[in-house]
Design a protein around this motif. Structure first.
Motif, mmCIF file in Angstrom:
data_model
loop_
_atom_site.group_PDB
_atom_site.id
_atom_site.type_symbol
_atom_site.label_atom_id
_atom_site.label_comp_id
_atom_site.label_asym_id
_atom_site.label_seq_id
_atom_site.Cartn_x
_atom_site.Cartn_y
_atom_site.Cartn_z
ATOM 1 N N PRO A 1 0.872 -1.337 0.048
ATOM 2 C CA PRO A 1 0.151 -0.022 0.128
ATOM 3 C C PRO A 1 0.957 1.324 -0.009
ATOM 4 N N THR A 2 2.005 1.329 0.456
ATOM 5 C CA THR A 2 2.949 2.336 0.325
ATOM 6 C C THR A 2 4.031 2.410 -0.806
ATOM 7 N N GLU A 3 4.830 3.458 -0.842
ATOM 8 C CA GLU A 3 5.981 3.491 -1.712
ATOM 9 C C GLU A 3 7.066 2.754 -1.268
ATOM 10 N N VAL A 4 7.732 2.225 -2.434
ATOM 11 C CA VAL A 4 9.006 1.525 -1.934
ATOM 12 C C VAL A 4 10.004 2.093 -2.786
ATOM 13 N N GLN A 5 10.962 1.367 -2.900
ATOM 14 C CA GLN A 5 12.167 1.961 -3.622
ATOM 15 C C GLN A 5 12.638 1.147 -4.858
ATOM 16 N N CYS A 6 12.829 1.483 -5.865
ATOM 17 C CA CYS A 6 13.375 0.395 -7.052
ATOM 18 C C CYS A 6 14.465 0.819 -7.629
ATOM 19 N N GLY A 7 15.230 -0.031 -8.150
ATOM 20 C CA GLY A 7 16.477 0.144 -8.739
ATOM 21 C C GLY A 7 16.844 -1.265 -9.509
ATOM 22 N N SER A 8 18.077 -0.856 -10.135
ATOM 23 C CA SER A 8 18.598 -1.815 -11.179
ATOM 24 C C SER A 8 19.912 -1.687 -11.331
ATOM 25 N N ILE A 9 20.738 -2.859 -11.597
ATOM 26 C CA ILE A 9 21.905 -2.823 -12.063
ATOM 27 C C ILE A 9 22.175 -3.455 -13.335
ATOM 28 N N ARG A 10 23.265 -3.227 -14.073
ATOM 29 C CA ARG A 10 23.543 -3.726 -15.138
ATOM 30 C C ARG A 10 24.519 -4.865 -15.158
ATOM 31 N N ARG A 11 24.318 -6.120 -15.828
ATOM 32 C CA ARG A 11 25.205 -7.029 -15.525
ATOM 33 C C ARG A 11 25.469 -7.891 -16.829
#
Length: 511
Positions: free
Chosen positions: A49-59
């Motif tokens: 229900p709340t905001e979270v944090q998203c990310g990614s790394i390149r491999r």
């Protein structure tokens, strides 16, 4: 959860990757911040229900070619609620192989809420799942059942899927092994600026956790592995033996339970007679379309239908009645139970391309070396299927050390369900012995597949194990509550006589 070969419902469980939408996440790799760490973006994930944090790394797809084809590994971080949080997050390792960890966020988050108060939670889509270079087969759930249960149908569909996946930019299926994937996980750890974290893995996630700990032991503070599937298990061979034991357990429990035995006194005889009667034409209600269909039911398809309910004892409690109905020629009950695994949730579905890329590299080469005897009913059904698929599937390489279990220098909590049809205690017992004095094995005798985060009692055990300041305190965590959980009694549907009696009592009470 370990993927099954429940063919009648194979379409319903055919993986669509299970990726939850993560709006706001960057579609390319996260850029590095001034301090060299990954940048995170506020986002939303299904079920949270709340905001979270998203990310990614390149491999690199192929670690030996760092400048070759690149893939993005996506992850979600749920920040700790407290300001004075601990520096060691909790990493969830999803099952399958083939589940999306990000898609499980909404399901798992409430079960880890106590840990989340002072620790970040990290959910990484392992390569081949979710949004991380997904290897997803088409959803065939609306195809006619007759088409899905025909001999060879599953092999044909998987062969078509393999051909389609190999056309993808990231479609070299040799580079999705657990060994490579755990190197991705450690790259995420480094990008987050974390020195050590705690691992929580279930089913195949336990194999992933053991491999991560083998490669990066200094990065693991504590590990919880639930439903242990070690690297030397040879999954397709063990599948048949372990599901046989679970089915036998259900039938034996009915014989020992007065009410169940009175209702179904010849259950084992009925089951064997049912198997011998196949193949034959039967009528099913399609679980997706709702249409009634005539199907040529094979022995393999029926065994596939019986497997999924065994994962959860509460569902398996309805199997005696369903098997009795099937023996009378009525198959909707057993078909309905087969579709209950995961409740049809996208979060629990399997990316089959990743699944077979892992099993074909790590298990299939060892099938012929296994000395386990075929199961009475299930025979070599699973090993035959995987051997056939893996003859054509591109096969990755794993180092010989992958199959070893070094002594652990940090606490490991192993959890097993005594009625688990996929990863029963026998596997964890062997692993605990290899890991040594820092390993504690807890068996919940009447539990099924997936215990640590499912049962409230065990969630508390997991919290106290990870939260304990000292290793010695973690290893002494009280697990006595696990032994007191009873087996659910068999479900006994009302008989015409009991329905009539209830109706009469209702009429009397209304006078």
């Amino acid at each position: 959860m370990l993927a099954t070969t429940a063919l009648c419902a194979s379409a319903a469980s055919a993986a669509d990757g299970g990726a939850a939408s993560a709006t706001g996440a960057t579609s390319a790799a996260s850029t590095a911040s001034a301090d060299g760490l990954a940048s995170l973006t506020a986002c939303r994930v299904d079920g949270v229900p709340t905001e979270v944090q998203c990310g990614s790394i390149r491999r690199p797809l192929d670690p030996a070619r760092p400048t070759g084809t690149q893939i993005d590994i996506h992850f979600v971080v749920v920040r700790a609620l407290a300001r004075n949080k601990f520096p060691d997050p909790v990493l969830l390792l999803a099952g399958g192989p083939g589940q999306s960890a990000v898609a499980l966020t909404g399901m798992v988050l409430p079960r880890l809420s106590r840990l989340n108060y002072r620790r970040d939670l990290v959910f990484v889509d392992q390569r081949g799942t979710g949004r991380s270079a997904p290897l997803v087969c088409p959803d065939n759930s609306d195809k006619p059942l007759e088409e899905l249960v025909q001999p060879g149908a599953r092999l044909r569909l998987l062969d078509q899927c393999r051909t389609q996946l190999e056309r993808l930019p990231h479609g070299d299926l040799r580079f999705y092994t657990t060994t490579i994937a755990m190197q991705d996980m450690d790259a995420v750890r480094a990008a987050l600026g974390v020195e050590q974290w705690n691992l929580v893995g279930a089913s195949y996630g336990t194999r992933a956790g053991l491999e991560y700990q083998r490669q990066f032991p200094q990065r693991v503070r504590r590990a919880v592995i639930d439903g242990v599937a070690p690297p030397d298990m040879v999954l397709p061979v063990s599948f048949s033996r372990d599901v046989q034991a679970a089915l036998d357990g259900v039938i034996d429990a009915c014989a020992k339970e007065t009410a169940c035995n009175a209702r179904f006194p010849a259950l084992r005889t009925e089951w064997q007679g049912l198997l011998k009667s196949l193949p034959r034409k039967v009528t099913f209600t399609h679980p997706v379309t709702g249409r009634s269909e005539d199907v040529t039911l094979t022995r393999e398809a029926l065994l596939g239908m019986v497997r999924p309910p065994l994962y959860a004892p509460a569902t398996a409690a309805a199997l005696p009645a369903a098997l009795h109905e099937a023996a009378q020629g009525r198959f909707d009950a057993v078909a309905g139970l087969a579709g209950q695994l995961g409740g049809g949730s996208r979060a629990t579905r399997i990316a089959e391309g990743m699944h077979f890329s892992v099993i074909c590299a790590e298990d299939a080469p060892r099938i012929t070396q296994s000395t386990e005897a075929p199961a009475a009913d299930f025979g070599t059904l699973d090993s035959d299927l995987y051997s056939s698929v893996c003859r054509q599937w591109p096969r990755g390489e794993v180092p010989a050390a992958f199959y070893t279990l070094p002594v652990s220098k940090t606490p490991v909590l192993l959890v097993s369900g005594g009625a688990d049809p996929a990863t029963p205690p026998r596997h964890a017992t062997r692993v605990a012995q290899a890991l040594g004095a820092q390993a504690v094995h807890v068996v919940v005798p009447q539990a099924g597949h997936g215990v640590a985060l499912t049962l409230a009692c065990m969630r508390d055990v997991v919290y106290r194990f990870i939260d304990a300041p000292k290793d010695a305190d973690a290893l002494r965590v009280d697990t006595a509550c696990a032994t007191r959980i009873p087996r659910p009694p068999a479900f006994l549907p009302p008989t015409p006589a009991t329905v009539s009696a209830a109706a009469s009592a209702a009429r009397e009470s209304n006078r």
